[in-house]
Design a protein around this motif. Structure first.
Motif, PDB file in Angstrom:
ATOM      1  N   UNK A   1      -3.939  17.203   1.928  1.00 15.03           N
ATOM      2  CA  UNK A   1      -4.687  18.680   2.493  1.00 15.03           C
ATOM      3  C   UNK A   1      -3.909  19.553   1.678  1.00 15.03           C
ATOM      4  N   UNK A   2      -2.609  19.687   1.622  1.00 12.15           N
ATOM      5  CA  UNK A   2      -1.844  20.886   1.047  1.00 12.15           C
ATOM      6  C   UNK A   2      -2.217  20.818  -0.576  1.00 12.15           C
ATOM      7  N   UNK A   3      -2.412  19.567  -1.270  1.00  7.15           N
ATOM      8  CA  UNK A   3      -2.662  19.600  -2.578  1.00  7.15           C
ATOM      9  C   UNK A   3      -3.984  19.926  -2.821  1.00  7.15           C
ATOM     10  N   UNK A   4      -4.762  19.763  -1.945  1.00  9.56           N
ATOM     11  CA  UNK A   4      -6.262  20.430  -2.283  1.00  9.56           C
ATOM     12  C   UNK A   4      -6.403  21.783  -1.928  1.00  9.56           C
ATOM     13  N   UNK A   5      -5.307  22.409  -1.561  1.00  8.72           N
ATOM     14  CA  UNK A   5      -5.194  23.897  -1.775  1.00  8.72           C
ATOM     15  C   UNK A   5      -4.547  24.462  -2.751  1.00  8.72           C
ATOM     16  N   UNK A   6      -4.468  23.653  -3.947  1.00  6.77           N
ATOM     17  CA  UNK A   6      -3.978  24.056  -5.086  1.00  6.77           C
ATOM     18  C   UNK A   6      -4.891  23.731  -6.122  1.00  6.77           C
ATOM     19  N   UNK A   7      -4.876  23.737  -7.507  1.00 11.77           N
ATOM     20  CA  UNK A   7      -5.658  23.534  -8.658  1.00 11.77           C
ATOM     21  C   UNK A   7      -5.720  21.916  -8.979  1.00 11.77           C
ATOM     22  N   UNK A   8      -4.833  21.364  -8.355  1.00 10.06           N
ATOM     23  CA  UNK A   8      -4.748  19.931  -8.725  1.00 10.06           C
ATOM     24  C   UNK A   8      -5.782  19.032  -7.661  1.00 10.06           C
ATOM     25  N   UNK A   9      -6.510  18.297  -8.177  1.00  2.90           N
ATOM     26  CA  UNK A   9      -7.135  17.333  -7.330  1.00  2.90           C
ATOM     27  C   UNK A   9      -6.465  16.429  -6.674  1.00  2.90           C
ATOM     28  N   UNK A  10      -6.627  16.281  -5.375  1.00  2.19           N
ATOM     29  CA  UNK A  10      -5.647  15.154  -4.650  1.00  2.19           C
ATOM     30  C   UNK A  10      -6.180  13.884  -4.891  1.00  2.19           C
ATOM     31  N   UNK A  11      -5.164  12.782  -4.878  1.00  2.62           N
ATOM     32  CA  UNK A  11      -5.758  11.435  -5.413  1.00  2.62           C
ATOM     33  C   UNK A  11      -6.375  10.848  -4.238  1.00  2.62           C
ATOM     34  N   UNK A  12      -7.140   9.692  -4.259  1.00  4.95           N
ATOM     35  CA  UNK A  12      -7.547   8.922  -3.329  1.00  4.95           C
ATOM     36  C   UNK A  12      -6.696   8.168  -2.851  1.00  4.95           C
ATOM     37  N   UNK A  13      -6.504   8.053  -1.897  1.00  4.97           N
ATOM     38  CA  UNK A  13      -5.544   7.416  -1.196  1.00  4.97           C
ATOM     39  C   UNK A  13      -5.991   6.409   0.090  1.00  4.97           C
ATOM     40  N   UNK A  14      -7.447   6.159  -0.102  1.00  5.32           N
ATOM     41  CA  UNK A  14      -7.932   5.150   0.816  1.00  5.32           C
ATOM     42  C   UNK A  14      -7.411   3.953   0.411  1.00  5.32           C
ATOM     43  N   UNK A  15      -6.804   2.941   1.431  1.00  5.11           N
ATOM     44  CA  UNK A  15      -6.276   1.832   1.276  1.00  5.11           C
ATOM     45  C   UNK A  15      -6.860   0.723   0.501  1.00  5.11           C
ATOM     46  N   UNK A  16      -8.245   0.754   0.467  1.00  5.56           N
ATOM     47  CA  UNK A  16      -9.010  -0.448  -0.268  1.00  5.56           C
ATOM     48  C   UNK A  16      -9.006  -0.101  -1.653  1.00  5.56           C
ATOM     49  N   UNK A  17      -9.036   1.259  -2.036  1.00 10.00           N
ATOM     50  CA  UNK A  17      -9.212   1.693  -3.465  1.00 10.00           C
ATOM     51  C   UNK A  17      -7.536   1.778  -4.047  1.00 10.00           C
TER      52      UNK A  17
ATOM     53  N   UNK B   1       0.838  -1.078  -0.060  1.00  8.79           N
ATOM     54  CA  UNK B   1       0.051   0.027  -0.036  1.00  8.79           C
ATOM     55  C   UNK B   1       0.987   1.270  -0.162  1.00  8.79           C
ATOM     56  N   UNK B   2       1.828   1.139   0.886  1.00  2.16           N
ATOM     57  CA  UNK B   2       2.992   2.386   0.941  1.00  2.16           C
ATOM     58  C   UNK B   2       3.462   2.684  -0.688  1.00  2.16           C
ATOM     59  N   UNK B   3       3.825   1.814  -1.032  1.00  4.42           N
ATOM     60  CA  UNK B   3       4.510   1.995  -2.509  1.00  4.42           C
ATOM     61  C   UNK B   3       3.392   2.499  -3.337  1.00  4.42           C
ATOM     62  N   UNK B   4       2.063   1.957  -3.412  1.00  5.59           N
ATOM     63  CA  UNK B   4       1.170   2.236  -4.251  1.00  5.59           C
ATOM     64  C   UNK B   4       0.571   3.815  -3.969  1.00  5.59           C
ATOM     65  N   UNK B   5       0.453   4.139  -2.734  1.00  2.00           N
ATOM     66  CA  UNK B   5       0.128   5.341  -2.189  1.00  2.00           C
ATOM     67  C   UNK B   5       1.048   6.514  -2.679  1.00  2.00           C
ATOM     68  N   UNK B   6       2.199   5.897  -2.256  1.00  2.00           N
ATOM     69  CA  UNK B   6       3.391   7.220  -2.731  1.00  2.00           C
ATOM     70  C   UNK B   6       3.151   7.352  -4.114  1.00  2.00           C
ATOM     71  N   UNK B   7       3.174   6.439  -5.121  1.00  4.65           N
ATOM     72  CA  UNK B   7       3.219   6.807  -6.255  1.00  4.65           C
ATOM     73  C   UNK B   7       2.265   7.515  -6.805  1.00  4.65           C
ATOM     74  N   UNK B   8       0.769   7.401  -6.359  1.00  2.48           N
ATOM     75  CA  UNK B   8      -0.378   8.165  -6.611  1.00  2.48           C
ATOM     76  C   UNK B   8       0.168   9.761  -6.122  1.00  2.48           C
ATOM     77  N   UNK B   9       0.714   9.856  -4.832  1.00  6.52           N
ATOM     78  CA  UNK B   9       0.835  11.007  -4.359  1.00  6.52           C
ATOM     79  C   UNK B   9       1.974  11.859  -5.075  1.00  6.52           C
ATOM     80  N   UNK B  10       3.006  11.072  -5.641  1.00  7.20           N
ATOM     81  CA  UNK B  10       4.025  11.738  -6.344  1.00  7.20           C
ATOM     82  C   UNK B  10       3.484  11.947  -7.834  1.00  7.20           C
ATOM     83  N   UNK B  11       2.675  11.370  -8.097  1.00  6.98           N
ATOM     84  CA  UNK B  11       2.025  11.753  -9.557  1.00  6.98           C
ATOM     85  C   UNK B  11       1.144  12.863  -9.597  1.00  6.98           C
ATOM     86  N   UNK B  12       0.602  13.236  -8.432  1.00  5.55           N
ATOM     87  CA  UNK B  12      -0.212  14.371  -8.326  1.00  5.55           C
ATOM     88  C   UNK B  12       0.635  15.742  -7.917  1.00  5.55           C
ATOM     89  N   UNK B  13       1.570  15.480  -7.210  1.00  2.00           N
ATOM     90  CA  UNK B  13       2.568  16.425  -6.849  1.00  2.00           C
ATOM     91  C   UNK B  13       3.528  16.656  -8.014  1.00  2.00           C
TER      92      UNK B  13
END
Length: 163
Positions: free
Chosen positions: A143-159, A12-24
């Motif tokens: 939360x910080x991404x949500x303060x930008x124009x970019x939509x933050x990714x879903x990081x819910x573990x089951x998703x 999960x950590x690997x996948x969540x980091x990938x999604x977060x870094x792609x958004x960043x």
């Protein structure tokens, strides 16, 4: 079995980091480094803090004496370099989780915390904290991404884990 649970958290950590870094990566460097009302001051600062924490805990799990100082260190100024190192660190975490044994998880580790206090804590609690620490700070970045124009990714573990 606790080892399987921690292996799932590593995946999960690997996948969540990938999604977060792609958004960043969709943000400009200025936006990632913009000072915000956050403990580590920016998205970039918080991404670096997660790396600092990962290295401290993995070092301790490997039996090294790791200091908790400089928790706000910027290890990598360049986002692309940080992302490359993040991917390698996530593989290191998955390898660590794959090597976990019940014997190791039932042991204790002695370390000195950020206040200079010597602690002797159960490994299973510390490994749980290790993954919780990452999740906690990813939430701050979300939360910080949500303060930008970019939509933050879903990081819910089951998703994130779902194929």
């Amino acid at each position: 079995m606790l080892t399987k649970h921690f292996q799932l958290l590593a995946k999960y950590n690997t996948l969540a980091n990938r999604k977060l870094y792609e958004a960043c990566a969709q943000l400009s460097d200025d936006e990632r480094k913009q000072i915000r009302p956050a403990f580590f001051k920016s998205i970039h600062g918080t991404l670096n803090h997660i790396m600092v924490g990962d290295r401290i805990w993995l070092g301790r799990f490997e039996g090294k004496s790791m200091s908790s100082t400089n928790l706000d260190a910027i290890l990598f100024e360049n986002f692309d370099e940080l992302w490359q190192v993040r991917q390698a660190e996530d593989q290191r975490i998955e390898n660590f989780a794959a090597s976990l044994t019940e014997e190791f998880l039932s042991s204790t580790i002695e370390y000195t915390n950020n206040s200079g206090r010597v602690c002797n804590d159960p490994v299973d609690l510390l490994v749980a904290h290790f993954f919780n620490h990452q999740t906690h700070h990813r939430g701050q970045i979300h939360d910080m991404i949500s303060q930008t124009e970019i939509a933050p990714p879903s990081l819910d573990m089951h998703r994130v884990i779902r194929p």
